[in-house]
Design a protein around this motif. Structure first.
Motif, PDB file in Angstrom:
ATOM      1  N   GLU A  53     -19.325 -37.061  42.068  1.00 29.62           N
ATOM      2  CA  GLU A  53     -18.784 -37.969  43.210  1.00 29.62           C
ATOM      3  C   GLU A  53     -17.768 -37.322  44.192  1.00 29.62           C
ATOM      4  OE1 GLU A  53     -17.265 -42.465  43.790  1.00 29.62           O
ATOM      5  OE2 GLU A  53     -18.028 -41.899  41.808  1.00 29.62           O
ATOM      6  N   GLY A  57     -18.824 -36.370  47.660  1.00 30.79           N
ATOM      7  CA  GLY A  57     -18.305 -37.469  48.631  1.00 30.79           C
ATOM      8  C   GLY A  57     -19.008 -38.740  48.468  1.00 30.79           C
ATOM      9  N   GLN A  58     -20.042 -38.936  47.444  1.00 29.57           N
ATOM     10  CA  GLN A  58     -20.652 -40.342  47.179  1.00 29.57           C
ATOM     11  C   GLN A  58     -21.125 -40.264  45.801  1.00 29.57           C
ATOM     12  OE1 GLN A  58     -23.864 -40.821  49.639  1.00 29.57           O
ATOM     13  NE2 GLN A  58     -24.505 -38.679  49.491  1.00 29.57           N
ATOM     14  N   ASN A  59     -21.359 -41.429  45.279  1.00 29.61           N
ATOM     15  CA  ASN A  59     -22.029 -41.450  44.148  1.00 29.61           C
ATOM     16  C   ASN A  59     -23.809 -41.099  44.152  1.00 29.61           C
ATOM     17  OD1 ASN A  59     -23.559 -42.467  41.511  1.00 29.61           O
ATOM     18  ND2 ASN A  59     -21.630 -43.657  41.198  1.00 29.61           N
ATOM     19  N   GLU A  63     -26.973 -43.390  44.866  1.00 31.51           N
ATOM     20  CA  GLU A  63     -27.703 -43.195  46.313  1.00 31.51           C
ATOM     21  C   GLU A  63     -29.188 -42.825  46.179  1.00 31.51           C
ATOM     22  OE1 GLU A  63     -27.933 -42.276  50.526  1.00 31.51           O
ATOM     23  OE2 GLU A  63     -26.456 -43.399  49.339  1.00 31.51           O
TER      24      GLU A  63
END
Length: 400
Positions: A53, A57-59, A63
């Motif tokens: 993550e 910069g995101q799961n 996603e």
């Protein structure tokens, strides 16, 4: 990277991981479905870590599951469409009333068994009714794909396929009745409580039949293989999309089954069409089970407590006992009576959907119900296909 190209990366990785999973589980003589789910589960665990993550910069796991939502919906439609092709009336007449009787008894058996079990440990009749209603739902996808992978053939397989198909309708009716009873106890009951499940069942069937008639006309005039495949994809996609319109709230499973049932019974051109579809859908089904696994949260397993243990064990007992009694009542073959219930263990999307709808009936238990059903799904989806294969091998309907 642009989001649309990232989707293609997810698609590529998912398919290759499924191919690897299929090779691995074959060494252990396990169904491919189990391999796809386990590989998805592992991918979800790896991609869902905090390190991943922070790096992306995101799961990434969440996603990926979100991006594949439409593929899951489309795969569900094709699975239901495939099930419906087994409902040729002249074939069903040979089986007699057994599938319908067994489907009714196994659904009611699960409802009664789970309701009694949950009431025994909680003393809460509303919670018991809601959990019992959810227990009726069965996931046809895993069972059907195991039968298809191993080319299972015999009286149990021929009875099992229509039973898991009919189960969706019986589960919705059981849910409507149980929710109505639970709301009666809180004074929330209304006429719509009874009407909604009936509307969903008959609306879905009517919509599917209309599309089936249109489908049969189209494949009569468009004879090219490419044209017919395009029509099949278009009709199933349209059926799934319209079924999800909130105002209509049709069941995509029932609608797509009604679509293919109509075609096989009114058209003489359906054979080559469905043969082509069977060659096109395997990658779609791979991704379906891969994403199902990736979306599972195994951290929830220790949190389910006694209610979860009772639900997971007693539902299986209720399904198997109900199938046995239904088989006896309908004078089904001995193997059908004894073993068919094992093929009814898997449970997935429909059950989770019903669990999320229960918040308005017993809001104080909403989180607990969802946790138990999701936990049950993880366990059922992992062991269900394996037990189905073992059962079909034992009775000789899968050749060693």
């Amino acid at each position: 990277m642009d989001a649309k190209y990232l989707l293609l990366i997810y698609l590529t990785v998912g398919l290759f991981l499924c191919l690897i999973a299929g090779k691995i589980v074959k060494q252990f003589k396990l169904p491919n479905v189990t391999g796809y789910i386990i590989m998805g589960l592992l991918a979800g665990l790896v991609l869902g870590t905090r390190q991943m993550e922070q790096f992306f910069g995101q799961n990434v796991a969440a996603e990926m599951v979100s991006k594949f939502d439409v593929i899951k919906d489309l795969a569900t439609g094709f699975i239901a469409f495939s099930i419906g092709t087994e409902f040729e009336f002249k074939y069903i007449r040979k089986l007699g009333k057994s599938p319908i009787v067994i489907a009714c008894f196994e659904s009611v058996g699960a409802v009664i068994a789970v309701a009694l079990g949950i009431f025994a440990v909680t003393g809460n009749i509303q919670l018991a009714l809601i959990m019992g209603a959810i227990a009726a739902a069965t996931d046809p996808a895993a069972t059907i794909l195991v039968a298809r992978q191993y080319k299972a053939n015999g009286i149990v397989t021929k009875t099992l396929i229509p039973v898991v198909a009919i189960d969706d309708a019986t589960a919705l009716m059981s849910y409507g009745i149980c929710v109505a009873l639970a709301r009666t106890l809180t004074g929330q009951v209304s006429l719509m409580t009874f009407i909604e499940p009936i509307k969903e069942i008959f609306g879905s069937l009517a919509f599917g039949i209309i599309l089936g008639i249109i489908f049969a006309i189209l494949i009569k005039y468009f004879t090219g293989r490419g044209n017919r495949l395009a029509i099949t994809i278009a009709m199933v996609s349209f059926c799934v999309a319209v079924s999800h319109i909130e105002v209509l709230s049709f069941s995509p499973l029932l609608a797509c089954m009604a679509l293919s049932i109509t075609v096989v019974n009114i058209s003489h051109n359906w054979g080559p069409v469905f043969d082509q579809m069977d060659r096109m859908t395997p990658p779609l089904f791979m991704l379906f089970f891969f994403v199902t696994g990736a979306g599972m949260d195994i951290s929830i397993l220790p949190k389910v407590g006694l209610i979860g243990v009772v639900y997971i064990i007693v539902r299986v007992i209720g399904k198997m006992l109900g199938a046995f009694i239904g088989g006896r009542v309908s004078h089904a073959a001995p193997n059908v009576q004894k073993y068919l219930g094992i093929g009814l263990i898997p449970q997935a999307g429909v059950a989770i959907g019903l669990a999320m709808m229960c918040g308005s009936v017993v809001p104080e238990y909403a989180n607990e119900i969802t946790a138990v059903v999701v936990c049950g799904t993880i366990i059922y989806e992992l062991i269900g296909p394996i037990l189905t294969k073992v059962m079909l091998v034992k009775i000789g309907e899968i050749k060693a």
